[in-house]
Motif scaffolding. Structure first.
Motif, PDB file in Angstrom:
ATOM      1  N   PRO A 127       0.781  -1.243   0.000  1.00  0.00           N
ATOM      2  CA  PRO A 127       0.000   0.000   0.000  1.00  0.00           C
ATOM      3  C   PRO A 127       0.808   1.287   0.000  1.00  0.00           C
ATOM      4  N   GLU A 128       2.130   1.189   0.101  1.00  0.00           N
ATOM      5  CA  GLU A 128       2.928   2.407   0.168  1.00  0.00           C
ATOM      6  C   GLU A 128       4.050   2.353  -0.859  1.00  0.00           C
ATOM      7  N   GLY A 129       4.457   3.554  -1.291  1.00  0.00           N
ATOM      8  CA  GLY A 129       5.584   3.667  -2.195  1.00  0.00           C
ATOM      9  C   GLY A 129       5.164   3.695  -3.649  1.00  0.00           C
ATOM     10  N   PRO A 130       6.101   4.037  -4.535  1.00  0.00           N
ATOM     11  CA  PRO A 130       5.808   4.113  -5.968  1.00  0.00           C
ATOM     12  C   PRO A 130       5.557   2.740  -6.575  1.00  0.00           C
ATOM     13  N   ILE A 131       4.821   2.730  -7.661  1.00  0.00           N
ATOM     14  CA  ILE A 131       4.570   1.510  -8.429  1.00  0.00           C
ATOM     15  C   ILE A 131       5.236   1.669  -9.789  1.00  0.00           C
ATOM     16  N   ARG A 132       6.035   0.690 -10.148  1.00  0.00           N
ATOM     17  CA  ARG A 132       6.694   0.669 -11.448  1.00  0.00           C
ATOM     18  C   ARG A 132       6.216  -0.549 -12.225  1.00  0.00           C
ATOM     19  N   LEU A 133       5.923  -0.361 -13.496  1.00  0.00           N
ATOM     20  CA  LEU A 133       5.470  -1.452 -14.353  1.00  0.00           C
ATOM     21  C   LEU A 133       6.530  -1.729 -15.417  1.00  0.00           C
ATOM     22  N   ALA A 134       6.863  -3.000 -15.584  1.00  0.00           N
ATOM     23  CA  ALA A 134       7.777  -3.420 -16.644  1.00  0.00           C
ATOM     24  C   ALA A 134       7.155  -4.619 -17.346  1.00  0.00           C
ATOM     25  N   SER A 156      -6.246   6.168  -7.140  1.00  0.00           N
ATOM     26  CA  SER A 156      -5.316   5.818  -6.061  1.00  0.00           C
ATOM     27  C   SER A 156      -4.155   4.981  -6.570  1.00  0.00           C
ATOM     28  N   VAL A 157      -4.369   4.237  -7.651  1.00  0.00           N
ATOM     29  CA  VAL A 157      -3.291   3.464  -8.261  1.00  0.00           C
ATOM     30  C   VAL A 157      -2.462   4.349  -9.179  1.00  0.00           C
ATOM     31  N   THR A 158      -3.108   5.092 -10.048  1.00  0.00           N
ATOM     32  CA  THR A 158      -2.364   5.860 -11.045  1.00  0.00           C
ATOM     33  C   THR A 158      -1.515   6.954 -10.405  1.00  0.00           C
ATOM     34  N   GLU A 159      -1.954   7.495  -9.283  1.00  0.00           N
ATOM     35  CA  GLU A 159      -1.155   8.544  -8.659  1.00  0.00           C
ATOM     36  C   GLU A 159       0.140   7.985  -8.063  1.00  0.00           C
ATOM     37  N   ARG A 160       0.221   6.670  -7.924  1.00  0.00           N
ATOM     38  CA  ARG A 160       1.452   6.035  -7.440  1.00  0.00           C
ATOM     39  C   ARG A 160       2.352   5.551  -8.573  1.00  0.00           C
ATOM     40  N   LEU A 161       1.858   5.539  -9.801  1.00  0.00           N
ATOM     41  CA  LEU A 161       2.677   5.059 -10.908  1.00  0.00           C
ATOM     42  C   LEU A 161       3.874   5.983 -11.105  1.00  0.00           C
ATOM     43  N   ALA A 162       5.070   5.410 -11.085  1.00  0.00           N
ATOM     44  CA  ALA A 162       6.299   6.192 -11.190  1.00  0.00           C
ATOM     45  C   ALA A 162       6.978   6.045 -12.543  1.00  0.00           C
ATOM     46  N   HIS A 163       6.864   4.875 -13.155  1.00  0.00           N
ATOM     47  CA  HIS A 163       7.567   4.652 -14.425  1.00  0.00           C
ATOM     48  C   HIS A 163       6.981   3.401 -15.079  1.00  0.00           C
ATOM     49  N   VAL A 164       6.899   3.433 -16.393  1.00  0.00           N
ATOM     50  CA  VAL A 164       6.518   2.263 -17.177  1.00  0.00           C
ATOM     51  C   VAL A 164       7.664   1.961 -18.133  1.00  0.00           C
ATOM     52  N   LEU A 165       8.176   0.741 -18.054  1.00  0.00           N
ATOM     53  CA  LEU A 165       9.263   0.275 -18.914  1.00  0.00           C
ATOM     54  C   LEU A 165       8.689  -0.754 -19.884  1.00  0.00           C
ATOM     55  N   SER A 166       8.585  -0.367 -21.134  1.00  0.00           N
ATOM     56  CA  SER A 166       8.005  -1.237 -22.164  1.00  0.00           C
ATOM     57  C   SER A 166       9.153  -1.814 -22.981  1.00  0.00           C
ATOM     58  N   ILE A 167       9.424  -3.096 -22.784  1.00  0.00           N
ATOM     59  CA  ILE A 167      10.583  -3.758 -23.385  1.00  0.00           C
ATOM     60  C   ILE A 167      10.134  -4.551 -24.605  1.00  0.00           C
ATOM     61  N   PHE A 262      14.276   2.880 -12.157  1.00  0.00           N
ATOM     62  CA  PHE A 262      14.183   3.414 -10.790  1.00  0.00           C
ATOM     63  C   PHE A 262      14.590   4.878 -10.670  1.00  0.00           C
ATOM     64  N   GLU A 263      15.473   5.320 -11.515  1.00  0.00           N
ATOM     65  CA  GLU A 263      15.980   6.678 -11.357  1.00  0.00           C
ATOM     66  C   GLU A 263      15.533   7.617 -12.464  1.00  0.00           C
ATOM     67  N   GLY A 264      14.958   7.082 -13.515  1.00  0.00           N
ATOM     68  CA  GLY A 264      14.472   7.917 -14.600  1.00  0.00           C
ATOM     69  C   GLY A 264      12.981   8.129 -14.518  1.00  0.00           C
ATOM     70  N   ASP A 265      12.477   8.319 -13.291  1.00  0.00           N
ATOM     71  CA  ASP A 265      11.028   8.350 -13.082  1.00  0.00           C
ATOM     72  C   ASP A 265      10.508   9.727 -12.706  1.00  0.00           C
ATOM     73  N   GLY A 266      11.265  10.744 -13.063  1.00  0.00           N
ATOM     74  CA  GLY A 266      10.760  12.083 -12.791  1.00  0.00           C
ATOM     75  C   GLY A 266      10.772  12.464 -11.318  1.00  0.00           C
ATOM     76  N   GLY A 267      11.535  11.691 -10.524  1.00  0.00           N
ATOM     77  CA  GLY A 267      11.660  12.023  -9.119  1.00  0.00           C
ATOM     78  C   GLY A 267      10.501  11.575  -8.257  1.00  0.00           C
ATOM     79  N   ARG A 268       9.588  10.751  -8.801  1.00  0.00           N
ATOM     80  CA  ARG A 268       8.459  10.317  -7.989  1.00  0.00           C
ATOM     81  C   ARG A 268       8.913   9.298  -6.949  1.00  0.00           C
TER      82      ARG A 268
END
Length: 268
Positions: A127-134, A156-167, A262-268
Protein backbone atom coordinates in the motif's frame (compact mmCIF):
# COMPACT_ATOMS: atom_id res chain seq x y z
CA UNK A 1 3.50 -7.31 -46.93
CA UNK A 2 4.02 -8.56 -43.37
CA UNK A 3 4.79 -12.28 -43.03
CA UNK A 4 5.01 -14.73 -40.13
CA UNK A 5 8.81 -14.63 -40.40
CA UNK A 6 8.81 -10.91 -39.65
CA UNK A 7 7.50 -11.63 -36.14
CA UNK A 8 9.01 -15.08 -35.49
CA UNK A 9 11.47 -14.30 -32.71
CA UNK A 10 12.12 -17.96 -31.89
CA UNK A 11 13.29 -18.71 -35.42
CA UNK A 12 15.51 -15.64 -35.43
CA UNK A 13 17.48 -16.57 -32.28
CA UNK A 14 19.56 -19.79 -32.32
CA UNK A 15 19.38 -21.86 -29.14
CA UNK A 16 16.20 -20.31 -27.84
CA UNK A 17 14.89 -23.69 -26.62
CA UNK A 18 17.90 -24.16 -24.34
CA UNK A 19 17.62 -20.55 -23.20
CA UNK A 20 13.98 -21.06 -22.29
CA UNK A 21 14.73 -24.24 -20.36
CA UNK A 22 17.44 -22.40 -18.45
CA UNK A 23 14.98 -19.68 -17.51
CA UNK A 24 12.56 -22.22 -16.05
CA UNK A 25 15.28 -23.88 -13.98
CA UNK A 26 16.74 -20.60 -12.75
CA UNK A 27 13.27 -19.30 -11.89
CA UNK A 28 12.50 -22.36 -9.77
CA UNK A 29 15.82 -22.09 -7.95
CA UNK A 30 15.10 -18.44 -7.25
CA UNK A 31 11.65 -19.18 -5.81
CA UNK A 32 13.02 -22.00 -3.68
CA UNK A 33 15.72 -19.72 -2.34
CA UNK A 34 13.27 -16.99 -1.38
CA UNK A 35 11.57 -19.13 1.26
CA UNK A 36 8.79 -17.34 3.11
CA UNK A 37 9.52 -14.10 1.22
CA UNK A 38 7.91 -15.70 -1.84
CA UNK A 39 4.12 -15.51 -1.69
CA UNK A 40 3.11 -17.80 -4.53
CA UNK A 41 -0.15 -18.22 -6.37
CA UNK A 42 -2.01 -15.26 -4.89
CA UNK A 43 -5.37 -14.95 -6.69
CA UNK A 44 -6.32 -11.64 -8.24
CA UNK A 45 -9.38 -13.07 -10.02
CA UNK A 46 -11.55 -16.15 -10.18
CA UNK A 47 -10.03 -18.14 -13.06
CA UNK A 48 -7.14 -20.59 -13.01
CA UNK A 49 -4.48 -18.29 -14.43
CA UNK A 50 -5.57 -15.15 -12.60
CA UNK A 51 -2.82 -15.64 -10.04
CA UNK A 52 0.43 -13.90 -9.26
CA UNK A 53 3.64 -14.40 -7.31
CA UNK A 54 4.82 -11.69 -4.95
CA UNK A 55 8.45 -11.55 -3.84
CA UNK A 56 9.27 -9.46 -0.79
CA UNK A 57 12.58 -7.79 0.08
CA UNK A 58 14.21 -8.42 3.45
CA UNK A 59 13.17 -4.99 4.77
CA UNK A 60 9.71 -3.40 4.39
CA UNK A 61 9.27 -2.67 0.67
CA UNK A 62 10.08 0.81 -0.59
CA UNK A 63 7.62 0.33 -3.45
CA UNK A 64 6.30 -2.19 -5.94
CA UNK A 65 7.60 -3.37 -9.29
CA UNK A 66 5.27 -5.44 -11.49
CA UNK A 67 6.73 -7.48 -14.35
CA UNK A 68 4.37 -8.77 -17.05
CA UNK A 69 5.70 -11.60 -19.18
CA UNK A 70 5.50 -12.06 -22.93
CA UNK A 71 4.77 -15.01 -25.20
CA UNK A 72 2.51 -13.36 -27.81
CA UNK A 73 -0.39 -13.57 -25.33
CA UNK A 74 -0.46 -17.31 -26.18
CA UNK A 75 2.25 -18.93 -24.07
CA UNK A 76 4.50 -18.79 -21.01
CA UNK A 77 3.76 -18.61 -17.30
CA UNK A 78 4.85 -16.44 -14.40
CA UNK A 79 7.00 -19.32 -13.13
CA UNK A 80 9.35 -18.93 -16.11
CA UNK A 81 10.58 -15.51 -15.00
CA UNK A 82 10.90 -15.41 -11.20
CA UNK A 83 14.66 -14.80 -11.18
CA UNK A 84 14.21 -11.60 -13.15
CA UNK A 85 12.84 -10.11 -9.92
CA UNK A 86 16.36 -9.97 -8.48
CA UNK A 87 17.27 -6.45 -9.60
CA UNK A 88 14.20 -4.70 -8.25
CA UNK A 89 14.31 -6.73 -5.03
CA UNK A 90 17.89 -5.62 -4.45
CA UNK A 91 16.69 -2.03 -4.78
CA UNK A 92 14.17 -2.61 -2.01
CA UNK A 93 10.95 -3.11 -3.98
CA UNK A 94 8.44 -5.89 -3.66
CA UNK A 95 8.21 -7.56 -7.06
CA UNK A 96 5.07 -9.15 -8.50
CA UNK A 97 4.69 -11.37 -11.53
CA UNK A 98 1.16 -12.16 -12.72
CA UNK A 99 0.01 -14.89 -15.04
CA UNK A 100 -2.99 -14.25 -17.28
CA UNK A 101 -5.40 -16.30 -19.35
CA UNK A 102 -3.85 -17.18 -22.69
CA UNK A 103 -5.27 -16.94 -26.18
CA UNK A 104 -7.34 -18.45 -27.67
CA UNK A 105 -9.18 -18.90 -24.36
CA UNK A 106 -8.99 -15.14 -23.81
CA UNK A 107 -8.91 -12.27 -26.26
CA UNK A 108 -6.23 -9.60 -25.84
CA UNK A 109 -8.83 -7.12 -24.61
CA UNK A 110 -9.68 -9.46 -21.73
CA UNK A 111 -6.00 -10.01 -20.92
CA UNK A 112 -5.55 -6.23 -20.72
CA UNK A 113 -8.33 -6.06 -18.14
CA UNK A 114 -6.78 -8.90 -16.18
CA UNK A 115 -3.47 -7.04 -15.86
CA UNK A 116 -5.33 -3.94 -14.69
CA UNK A 117 -7.09 -6.10 -12.10
CA UNK A 118 -3.76 -7.56 -10.96
CA UNK A 119 -2.13 -4.13 -10.60
CA UNK A 120 -5.12 -2.89 -8.61
CA UNK A 121 -4.97 -5.85 -6.24
CA UNK A 122 -1.21 -5.45 -5.83
CA UNK A 123 -1.56 -1.78 -4.92
CA UNK A 124 -3.59 -2.97 -1.93
CA UNK A 125 -1.06 -5.67 -1.05
CA UNK A 126 1.81 -3.15 -1.11
CA UNK A 127 0.00 0.00 0.00
CA UNK A 128 2.93 2.41 0.17
CA UNK A 129 5.58 3.67 -2.19
CA UNK A 130 5.81 4.11 -5.97
CA UNK A 131 4.57 1.51 -8.43
CA UNK A 132 6.69 0.67 -11.45
CA UNK A 133 5.47 -1.45 -14.35
CA UNK A 134 7.78 -3.42 -16.64
CA UNK A 135 6.76 -5.80 -19.39
CA UNK A 136 8.45 -7.71 -22.19
CA UNK A 137 7.09 -8.27 -25.70
CA UNK A 138 3.35 -8.94 -25.23
CA UNK A 139 3.97 -7.81 -21.66
CA UNK A 140 5.45 -4.59 -23.03
CA UNK A 141 2.16 -4.04 -24.81
CA UNK A 142 0.16 -4.79 -21.67
CA UNK A 143 2.01 -2.40 -19.37
CA UNK A 144 1.72 0.37 -21.96
CA UNK A 145 -2.02 -0.23 -22.12
CA UNK A 146 -2.26 0.62 -18.43
CA UNK A 147 -1.70 4.28 -19.35
CA UNK A 148 -4.61 4.44 -21.79
CA UNK A 149 -8.13 5.67 -21.15
CA UNK A 150 -9.21 2.08 -20.79
CA UNK A 151 -8.77 0.01 -18.72
CA UNK A 152 -9.47 2.65 -16.11
CA UNK A 153 -7.05 2.16 -13.25
CA UNK A 154 -8.26 3.88 -10.12
CA UNK A 155 -6.87 7.28 -9.21
CA UNK A 156 -5.32 5.82 -6.06
CA UNK A 157 -3.29 3.46 -8.26
CA UNK A 158 -2.36 5.86 -11.04
CA UNK A 159 -1.16 8.54 -8.66
CA UNK A 160 1.45 6.03 -7.44
CA UNK A 161 2.68 5.06 -10.91
CA UNK A 162 6.30 6.19 -11.19
CA UNK A 163 7.57 4.65 -14.43
CA UNK A 164 6.52 2.26 -17.18
CA UNK A 165 9.26 0.28 -18.91
CA UNK A 166 8.01 -1.24 -22.16
CA UNK A 167 10.58 -3.76 -23.38
CA UNK A 168 10.41 -4.94 -27.01
CA UNK A 169 6.70 -4.11 -27.12
CA UNK A 170 4.07 -4.80 -29.73
CA UNK A 171 2.69 -1.28 -29.84
CA UNK A 172 0.62 -1.62 -33.04
CA UNK A 173 -1.40 -4.82 -33.30
CA UNK A 174 -2.66 -4.21 -36.82
CA UNK A 175 0.30 -5.97 -38.52
CA UNK A 176 -0.70 -9.18 -36.68
CA UNK A 177 -4.09 -9.41 -38.37
CA UNK A 178 -2.82 -11.39 -41.36
CA UNK A 179 -0.36 -13.61 -39.47
CA UNK A 180 -0.99 -17.24 -38.59
CA UNK A 181 -0.87 -16.42 -34.87
CA UNK A 182 -4.15 -14.59 -35.32
CA UNK A 183 -5.88 -17.97 -35.47
CA UNK A 184 -5.31 -17.94 -31.70
CA UNK A 185 -5.49 -14.22 -31.04
CA UNK A 186 -8.74 -13.80 -33.01
CA UNK A 187 -8.06 -10.12 -33.51
CA UNK A 188 -10.52 -8.13 -35.53
CA UNK A 189 -9.49 -4.84 -37.16
CA UNK A 190 -11.50 -2.98 -34.51
CA UNK A 191 -9.89 -4.78 -31.57
CA UNK A 192 -6.42 -4.46 -33.10
CA UNK A 193 -6.89 -0.70 -33.23
CA UNK A 194 -8.45 -0.41 -29.78
CA UNK A 195 -5.68 -2.50 -28.20
CA UNK A 196 -2.76 -0.72 -29.90
CA UNK A 197 -1.01 1.65 -27.49
CA UNK A 198 0.09 3.96 -30.30
CA UNK A 199 -3.57 4.48 -31.22
CA UNK A 200 -5.04 4.75 -27.74
CA UNK A 201 -5.89 7.85 -25.80
CA UNK A 202 -3.10 8.09 -23.25
CA UNK A 203 -4.54 9.70 -20.15
CA UNK A 204 -1.88 9.14 -17.49
CA UNK A 205 1.17 11.39 -17.52
CA UNK A 206 3.65 8.82 -16.28
CA UNK A 207 7.29 8.59 -17.42
CA UNK A 208 7.74 5.87 -20.04
CA UNK A 209 10.90 4.28 -21.40
CA UNK A 210 10.86 2.05 -24.48
CA UNK A 211 13.67 -0.53 -24.59
CA UNK A 212 14.57 -2.84 -27.45
CA UNK A 213 17.51 -5.04 -28.42
CA UNK A 214 19.72 -3.80 -31.22
CA UNK A 215 19.84 -7.31 -32.73
CA UNK A 216 16.07 -7.80 -32.76
CA UNK A 217 13.96 -8.37 -35.83
CA UNK A 218 13.34 -5.19 -37.83
CA UNK A 219 9.63 -5.45 -37.02
CA UNK A 220 10.35 -5.14 -33.30
CA UNK A 221 12.73 -2.26 -33.81
CA UNK A 222 9.90 -0.57 -35.72
CA UNK A 223 7.33 -1.38 -33.04
CA UNK A 224 9.55 0.13 -30.35
CA UNK A 225 10.28 3.22 -32.43
CA UNK A 226 6.58 3.77 -33.16
CA UNK A 227 5.72 3.81 -29.46
CA UNK A 228 8.66 6.04 -28.63
CA UNK A 229 7.67 8.54 -31.30
CA UNK A 230 3.94 8.51 -30.63
CA UNK A 231 4.35 8.92 -26.87
CA UNK A 232 7.47 11.13 -27.00
CA UNK A 233 9.23 8.60 -24.78
CA UNK A 234 12.96 7.85 -24.61
CA UNK A 235 14.00 4.91 -26.79
CA UNK A 236 16.95 2.76 -25.73
CA UNK A 237 18.39 0.43 -28.37
CA UNK A 238 20.46 -2.08 -26.42
CA UNK A 239 23.33 -2.92 -28.74
CA UNK A 240 23.85 -6.61 -29.47
CA UNK A 241 20.83 -7.81 -27.53
CA UNK A 242 18.21 -10.02 -29.18
CA UNK A 243 14.57 -10.45 -28.26
CA UNK A 244 15.21 -12.93 -25.47
CA UNK A 245 18.35 -11.68 -23.74
CA UNK A 246 17.26 -8.04 -23.82
CA UNK A 247 15.69 -8.51 -20.37
CA UNK A 248 18.92 -9.67 -18.70
CA UNK A 249 19.31 -6.22 -17.14
CA UNK A 250 16.31 -6.88 -14.91
CA UNK A 251 18.45 -9.18 -12.79
CA UNK A 252 21.12 -6.58 -11.99
CA UNK A 253 20.14 -3.69 -9.69
CA UNK A 254 22.88 -1.52 -11.18
CA UNK A 255 22.22 -2.24 -14.86
CA UNK A 256 21.29 0.62 -17.19
CA UNK A 257 17.84 -0.93 -17.49
CA UNK A 258 17.22 -0.89 -13.75
CA UNK A 259 18.75 2.54 -13.39
CA UNK A 260 16.28 3.79 -15.99
CA UNK A 261 13.32 2.12 -14.27
CA UNK A 262 14.18 3.41 -10.79
CA UNK A 263 15.98 6.68 -11.36
CA UNK A 264 14.47 7.92 -14.60
CA UNK A 265 11.03 8.35 -13.08
CA UNK A 266 10.76 12.08 -12.79
CA UNK A 267 11.66 12.02 -9.12
CA UNK A 268 8.46 10.32 -7.99
Amino acid sequence: MVTDADYDNSAAVPGVTDLSAGWTADAKAFRDGMGARAQLGLPYGATAREKLDLFLPEAPPKGLTVFVHGGYWRSRHRHDWSHFAAGALARGDAVAMPSYTLAPEARISRITLQIAQAVTMLAEQVPEGPIRLAGHSAGGHLVARMLCADPMLTESVTERLAHVLSISPVSDLRPLLDLSMNEDLQLTPEEASLESPILCKRVHDVPVTVWVGGAELPAFLDQARWLSEEWDAPLVVDAGRHHFDVIEGLKDPDSPMMTSLFEGDGGR
